[in-house]
Design an enzyme around this catalytic site. Structure first.
Site, PDB file in Angstrom:
ATOM      1  CD  GLU A   1       9.612   1.762  10.530  1.00 31.50           C
ATOM      2  OE1 GLU A   1       9.407   2.774   9.753  1.00 31.50           O
ATOM      3  OE2 GLU A   1       9.638   0.565  10.273  1.00 31.50           O
TER       4      GLU A   1
ATOM      5  CE  LYS B   1       3.069   3.135   3.169  1.00 31.95           C
ATOM      6  NZ  LYS B   1       3.277   3.115   4.547  1.00 31.95           N
TER       7      LYS B   1
ATOM      8  CE1 TYR C   1       1.141  -0.255   4.312  1.00 34.83           C
ATOM      9  CE2 TYR C   1      -0.172   1.881   4.200  1.00 34.83           C
ATOM     10  CZ  TYR C   1       0.711   1.034   4.998  1.00 34.83           C
ATOM     11  OH  TYR C   1       1.280   1.351   6.241  1.00 34.83           O
TER      12      TYR C   1
HETATM   13  N1  PDD Z   1       2.743   5.087   7.520  1.00 35.07           N
HETATM   14  N2  PDD Z   1       7.197   3.746   8.957  1.00 35.07           N
HETATM   15  C1  PDD Z   1       6.113   3.010   9.066  1.00 35.07           C
HETATM   16  C2  PDD Z   1       6.140   1.789   9.628  1.00 35.07           C
HETATM   17  C3  PDD Z   1       4.967   3.710   8.227  1.00 35.07           C
HETATM   18  O1  PDD Z   1       3.750   2.797   8.234  1.00 35.07           O
HETATM   19  C4  PDD Z   1       5.130   4.912   7.738  1.00 35.07           C
HETATM   20  C5  PDD Z   1       3.942   5.409   6.898  1.00 35.07           C
HETATM   21  C6  PDD Z   1       6.232   5.405   7.764  1.00 35.07           C
HETATM   22  C7  PDD Z   1       6.556   6.869   6.960  1.00 35.07           C
HETATM   23  O2  PDD Z   1       6.689   6.869   5.635  1.00 35.07           O
HETATM   24  P1  PDD Z   1       5.983   7.912   4.780  1.00 35.07           P
HETATM   25  O3  PDD Z   1       6.906   9.175   5.144  1.00 35.07           O
HETATM   26  O4  PDD Z   1       6.245   7.340   3.329  1.00 35.07           O
HETATM   27  O5  PDD Z   1       4.574   8.193   4.809  1.00 35.07           O
HETATM   28  C8  PDD Z   1       7.175   4.908   8.250  1.00 35.07           C
HETATM   29  C9  PDD Z   1       1.521   5.670   6.645  1.00 35.07           C
HETATM   30  C10 PDD Z   1       1.267   6.971   6.670  1.00 35.07           C
HETATM   31  C11 PDD Z   1       0.309   4.682   7.046  1.00 35.07           C
HETATM   32  O6  PDD Z   1       0.420   3.639   7.515  1.00 35.07           O
HETATM   33  O7  PDD Z   1      -0.683   5.406   7.289  1.00 35.07           O
END
Ligand code: PDD
Length: 284
Positions: free
Chosen positions: A180, A148, A33
């Site tokens: 993270e 992801k 996703y």
């Molecule tokens: N989540 N780390 C994890 C585990 C994440 O699920 C996300 C993003 C990020 C940040 O990635 P980015 O800057 O590309 O959004 C880091 C999204 C926003 C979500 O699951 O809603």
């Protein structure tokens, strides 16, 4: 207004959109996703999200049912149909429906769905002025967090553990070092130096992270990409997270103890401002 969503080539009212019970996304979490934010009716860093999507698909040998141009057109059409000024677009691609078997099916037809979430005030989020409280939890996720995937049960449990502890979110810790946040990348600030976990299979390669680190370096800040410990968090001047939905958001407390002054810091505020200004200018 009924929300219009996208499913496998069709724009439909959300209650008419259907996916098979045999979909491998449903049975095996065999899907990936992306979440892209919308500001002023435009997409923030679409190219970055499209690139990471392709990487996630490649790592899982999953076919991409759309070209990047088609994907951009679908995003824009959903923004238009749902009249989104500020919000998020969620995109999911799975390996598709097949009789249940651990072996990947031959020539599967991928499932693709997208939907919007309207979030007025996304950029003017009042939490940017007060900051988040986080707890630390053990990182119990699988070993390919750079892909992801839609396997989000542990992050979801982490968020619930945080809520139960009276906090907003959790930072995950492995071998004594922060990986993270449950759905965001994690940072500490000491003086003029920003520290965040280096890229690898242990964390998601955040699209917001890449842009924020670029802006930090351009603003003559020092960036160290390396693991950092909970002791370093407690000794930090500031802490923050980044994600497509939170942008740059201060973290002011860890496990009940204030970080720095216990209030959002200057470096964090500056990075948030630069990020929003620059990304609005580059939005498509
Ligand atoms: N989540 N780390 C994890 C585990 C994440 O699920 C996300 C993003 C990020 C940040 O990635 P980015 O800057 O590309 O959004 C880091 C999204 C926003 C979500 O699951 O809603």
């Amino acid at each position: 207004m009924t929300r219009t969503v996208y499913v496998n080539g069709d724009y439909l009212p959300e209650d008419q959109a259907k996916v098979s019970i045999f979909d491998r996304g449903f049975l095996f979490a065999d899907g990936v996703y992306e979440v892209t934010s919308v500001l002023d009716g435009k997409l923030i860093d679409f190219a970055g999200h499209a690139k990471r999507l392709q990487r996630s698909l490649d790592e899982l040998q999953m076919a991409n049912p759309v070209t990047e141009e088609e994907l951009l057109a679908i995003h824009r059409e959903l923004v238009r149909l749902n009249d989104i000024d500020e919000g998020l677009i969620y995109l999911q691609i799975t390996r598709g429906a097949a009789d249940r078997d651990f072996v990947f099916p031959k020539d599967p037809v991928p499932t693709i769905v997208l939907f919007t979430q309207s979030k007025p005030g996304l950029a003017e989020n009042p939490t940017a002025k007060t900051g988040l409280k986080v707890i630390s939890i053990e990182d119990l996720r699988w070993g390919r967090r750079d892909i992801k995937t839609v396997q989000l049960l542990y992050p979801s449990m982490g968020k619930m553990m945080a809520k139960a502890a009276g906090a907003d979110d959790a930072w995950m810790v492995e071998d004594g070092h922060v990986t993270e946040g449950t759905s965001n990348n994690a940072y500490i600030v000491k003086g003029n130096t920003i520290v965040t976990r280096n890229l690898g299979t242990e964390i998601l390669h955040g699209i917001t992270r890449a842009a924020v680190l670029r802006f930090a370096r351009e603003a003559q800040m020092v960036v160290e990409e390396r693991p950092f410990s909970l002791d370093e968090v407690q000794a930090a001047d500031e802490a923050f997270i980044t994600s497509a939905s939170a942008f740059v958001m201060p973290v002011v407390e860890m496990d009940g103890a204030p970080i720095g002054s216990g209030a959002p810091g200057k470096v964090t505020a500056r990075l948030r401002e630069i990020y929003l200004d620059e990304m609005r200018k580059a939005a498509v």
